[in-house]
Design a protein around this motif. Structure first.
Motif, PDB file in Angstrom:
ATOM      1  N   ARG A  88       1.481  -1.070   0.165  1.00 46.15           N
ATOM      2  CA  ARG A  88      -0.317  -0.306  -0.083  1.00 46.15           C
ATOM      3  C   ARG A  88       1.100   1.446   0.093  1.00 46.15           C
ATOM      4  O   ARG A  88       1.897   1.120   0.431  1.00 46.15           O
ATOM      5  CB  ARG A  88      -0.827  -0.258   1.467  1.00 46.15           C
ATOM      6  N   HIS A  89      -0.138   2.527  -0.696  1.00 41.07           N
ATOM      7  CA  HIS A  89       0.875   3.303  -0.165  1.00 41.07           C
ATOM      8  C   HIS A  89       1.720   3.728   0.703  1.00 41.07           C
ATOM      9  O   HIS A  89       0.836   3.232   1.177  1.00 41.07           O
ATOM     10  CB  HIS A  89       0.347   4.729  -1.650  1.00 41.07           C
ATOM     11  N   ASN A  95      -4.308  11.197   3.813  1.00 41.37           N
ATOM     12  CA  ASN A  95      -4.046  10.440   5.038  1.00 41.37           C
ATOM     13  C   ASN A  95      -3.958  11.499   6.152  1.00 41.37           C
ATOM     14  O   ASN A  95      -4.668  10.713   7.457  1.00 41.37           O
ATOM     15  CB  ASN A  95      -3.113   9.505   4.504  1.00 41.37           C
ATOM     16  N   LEU A  99      -8.830  12.905   5.928  1.00 43.07           N
ATOM     17  CA  LEU A  99      -9.569  12.859   4.773  1.00 43.07           C
ATOM     18  C   LEU A  99      -9.723  11.554   3.733  1.00 43.07           C
ATOM     19  O   LEU A  99      -9.451  11.155   3.412  1.00 43.07           O
ATOM     20  CB  LEU A  99      -9.473  14.460   3.472  1.00 43.07           C
ATOM     21  N   PHE A 100     -11.298  11.556   3.569  1.00 40.50           N
ATOM     22  CA  PHE A 100     -11.661  10.484   2.520  1.00 40.50           C
ATOM     23  C   PHE A 100     -11.266  10.605   1.835  1.00 40.50           C
ATOM     24  O   PHE A 100     -11.119  11.361   0.777  1.00 40.50           O
ATOM     25  CB  PHE A 100     -12.979  10.297   2.252  1.00 40.50           C
ATOM     26  N   THR A 101      -9.881   9.549   0.628  1.00 37.90           N
ATOM     27  CA  THR A 101      -8.978  10.055  -0.702  1.00 37.90           C
ATOM     28  C   THR A 101     -10.004   9.436  -1.618  1.00 37.90           C
ATOM     29  O   THR A 101     -10.691   9.846  -2.747  1.00 37.90           O
ATOM     30  CB  THR A 101      -7.721   9.855  -0.421  1.00 37.90           C
ATOM     31  N   GLY A 102     -10.045   8.089  -1.870  1.00 39.99           N
ATOM     32  CA  GLY A 102     -10.744   7.424  -2.950  1.00 39.99           C
ATOM     33  C   GLY A 102      -9.537   7.888  -4.151  1.00 39.99           C
ATOM     34  O   GLY A 102      -8.348   7.684  -3.998  1.00 39.99           O
ATOM     35  N   GLU A 192      -7.215   3.044  -5.688  1.00 43.90           N
ATOM     36  CA  GLU A 192      -8.135   2.659  -4.895  1.00 43.90           C
ATOM     37  C   GLU A 192      -9.730   2.924  -4.974  1.00 43.90           C
ATOM     38  O   GLU A 192     -10.060   3.792  -6.190  1.00 43.90           O
ATOM     39  CB  GLU A 192      -7.740   4.452  -3.839  1.00 43.90           C
ATOM     40  N   TYR A 195     -14.238   6.608  -3.488  1.00 46.79           N
ATOM     41  CA  TYR A 195     -15.066   7.101  -2.386  1.00 46.79           C
ATOM     42  C   TYR A 195     -16.651   7.422  -2.335  1.00 46.79           C
ATOM     43  O   TYR A 195     -16.691   8.199  -1.526  1.00 46.79           O
ATOM     44  CB  TYR A 195     -14.330   7.256  -1.533  1.00 46.79           C
ATOM     45  N   LYS A 203     -12.760  11.783   8.296  1.00 47.85           N
ATOM     46  CA  LYS A 203     -12.744  10.818   8.653  1.00 47.85           C
ATOM     47  C   LYS A 203     -14.002  11.072   9.985  1.00 47.85           C
ATOM     48  O   LYS A 203     -15.539   9.969  10.312  1.00 47.85           O
ATOM     49  CB  LYS A 203     -12.166   9.681   8.228  1.00 47.85           C
ATOM     50  N   ARG A 219     -16.831   1.582   5.034  1.00 48.69           N
ATOM     51  CA  ARG A 219     -15.398   1.825   4.935  1.00 48.69           C
ATOM     52  C   ARG A 219     -15.053   0.322   4.591  1.00 48.69           C
ATOM     53  O   ARG A 219     -13.980  -0.452   4.505  1.00 48.69           O
ATOM     54  CB  ARG A 219     -14.866   2.665   5.916  1.00 48.69           C
ATOM     55  N   ARG A 220     -15.986  -0.649   5.736  1.00 50.90           N
ATOM     56  CA  ARG A 220     -15.290  -1.805   5.951  1.00 50.90           C
ATOM     57  C   ARG A 220     -15.872  -3.141   5.007  1.00 50.90           C
ATOM     58  O   ARG A 220     -15.706  -4.330   4.796  1.00 50.90           O
ATOM     59  CB  ARG A 220     -14.786  -2.008   6.789  1.00 50.90           C
ATOM     60  N   ASN A 264      -7.914  -0.361  -0.285  1.00 54.88           N
ATOM     61  CA  ASN A 264      -9.111  -1.404  -0.076  1.00 54.88           C
ATOM     62  C   ASN A 264      -9.101  -2.021  -2.134  1.00 54.88           C
ATOM     63  O   ASN A 264      -9.559  -3.322  -1.938  1.00 54.88           O
ATOM     64  CB  ASN A 264     -10.855   0.060  -1.134  1.00 54.88           C
TER      65      ASN A 264
HETATM   66  O1  3PG Z   1      -8.963   6.726   0.302  1.00 54.59           O
HETATM   67  C1  3PG Z   1      -8.755   6.214   1.054  1.00 54.59           C
HETATM   68  O2  3PG Z   1      -9.507   7.619   2.104  1.00 54.59           O
HETATM   69  C2  3PG Z   1      -7.983   6.032   1.512  1.00 54.59           C
HETATM   70  O3  3PG Z   1      -7.051   5.574   0.885  1.00 54.59           O
HETATM   71  C3  3PG Z   1      -8.565   4.874   2.545  1.00 54.59           C
HETATM   72  O4  3PG Z   1      -9.627   4.636   3.402  1.00 54.59           O
HETATM   73  P1  3PG Z   1     -10.254   3.719   4.337  1.00 54.59           P
HETATM   74  O5  3PG Z   1      -8.980   3.698   5.368  1.00 54.59           O
HETATM   75  O6  3PG Z   1     -11.308   4.933   4.877  1.00 54.59           O
HETATM   76  O7  3PG Z   1     -10.654   3.238   3.786  1.00 54.59           O
END
Ligand code: 3PG
Length: 334
Positions: A88-89, A95, A99-102, A192, A195, A203, A219-220, A264
């Motif tokens: 993973r990067h 991060n 913030l949600f990045t997607g 990713e 999102y 978040k 998220r999960r 993800n």
């Molecule tokens: O896209 C993001 O915000 C993160 O890279 C992964 O986020 P997550 O842990 O909320 O799935």
């Protein structure tokens, strides 16, 4: 140098009850097993890794040929074993801001750069013939920075196949230079998960507004998408599918491969590799910048956890192929 990692997720007896609270975007009830993450000795971060060593029968298709693919450090054989590194990067600027990045294309922080360099030290004795990254800069930076630490000192070169002209204009006209190169394939399919309307939201603020359980579900969970975004299941339809269709054939052909991608998109690939159920994958968490090694042999993926670093002896124990490669590197230096 980072300390040893516990590769084992510690199964907890604690169970977590999904909220029965309905939402505009989905509703779910029932128990799921919650798995605590293994912890890293130095740095205090966590690497979640569900302990199921599964096997996978790959679809056998011919590997495609890359322009600078010839003359790698070994002769590919259909029966040989190969290394698969997933990473993973490193930490991105979003991060850091939580913030949600997607699919938003955000670069690494200085800490993320350090994580990528540290990751590179951990895998510097492991052969890498090809690199796959997402099309997002944080994964590409991570792959490149990690490769700068590799003892073989080959140069990672991004393949530009987006047009015939881009392909033609990026040709290399020296066989010797090609031998010292590693092709880097970028694929949007490894991006990713999208999102949706959470992209750019904080978040914690989102959890305060919608509730922890709803946000955890977005998220999960496996099949519940965030608002107008992709569920893990939808992400798997492109990321795990790309892995099976494009990357597995390279492993079958004996290529050692590194994949630099995202929390993800990699969860969907690991779900496939480790044969996790849609319930088990809920508790799979990946830390930024931690490489994970699999050995692909006789059609099966054997999970070997995270390599510790260049001075570790254990790389000799992974497989004979990797031990020989390490010995070759040692002899090149001395
Ligand atoms: O896209 C993001 O915000 C993160 O890279 C992964 O986020 P997550 O842990 O909320 O799935």
């Amino acid at each position: 140098m980072a300390g040893a990692i516990s590769h084992h997720a510690l199964a907890s007896t604690q169970s977590y009850r999904w909220s029965a609270q309905s939402s505009r975007f989905g509703k779910r009830t029932g128990n799921v097993r919650w798995v605590h993450e293994g912890s890293r000795c130095s740095g205090g971060r966590k690497l979640g890794f569900v302990c199921t060593s599964g096997s996978q029968q790959p679809s056998v298709v011919e590997p495609f040929q890359l322009p600078s693919d010839g003359n790698s450090d070994h002769t590919p054989k259909k029966s040989s074993e190969s290394a698969l590194i997933l990473i993973r990067h490193g930490e991105s600027l979003w991060n850091e801001k939580n913030l949600f990045t997607g699919c938003v294309d955000v670069p690494l922080t200085p800490k993320g750069v350090e994580e990528a360099i540290e990751a590179g030290k951990r895998i510097c004795n492991i052969p890498i013939d090809m690199i796959y990254t997402s099309s997002l800069i944080r994964a590409q930076m991570t792959a490149m920075l990690a490769m700068m630490q590799h003892r073989r000192k080959k140069i990672p070169i991004i393949m530009h196949n987006e047009s015939e002209q881009a392909h033609r204009w990026s040709q290399i006209y020296s066989e010797e230079t090609k031998k010292q190169s590693i092709p880097v394939i970028t694929a949007w399919q490894l991006n990713e998960r999208m999102y949706g309307e959470l992209q750019g939201l904080n978040k914690q603020e989102t959890a305060d507004r919608f509730g922890n359980e709803q946000v955890h579900e977005w998220r999960r969970s496996y099949d519940i998408p965030p608002p107008n975004g992709e569920s893990l299941e939808m992400c798997a339809e492109r990321a795990a599918a790309y892995f099976k269709e494009q990357i597995v054939p390279q492993l079958v052909a004996g290529k050692h491969v590194m994949v630099a991608a995202h929390g993800n998109s990699l969860r969907s690939i690991i779900m496939h590799l480790d044969k996790l159920t849609s319930q088990e994958v809920i508790s799979l968490e990946l830390s930024t910048g931690i490489p994970m090694l699999y050995i692909f042999k006789e059609g099966k993926f054997i999970r070997r956890g995270s390599p510790v670093g260049p001075s570790e002896a254990s790389v000799y124990a992974y497989t004979r192929t990797l031990a020989k490669y390490r010995q070759k590197l040692d002899s090149m230096v001395s």
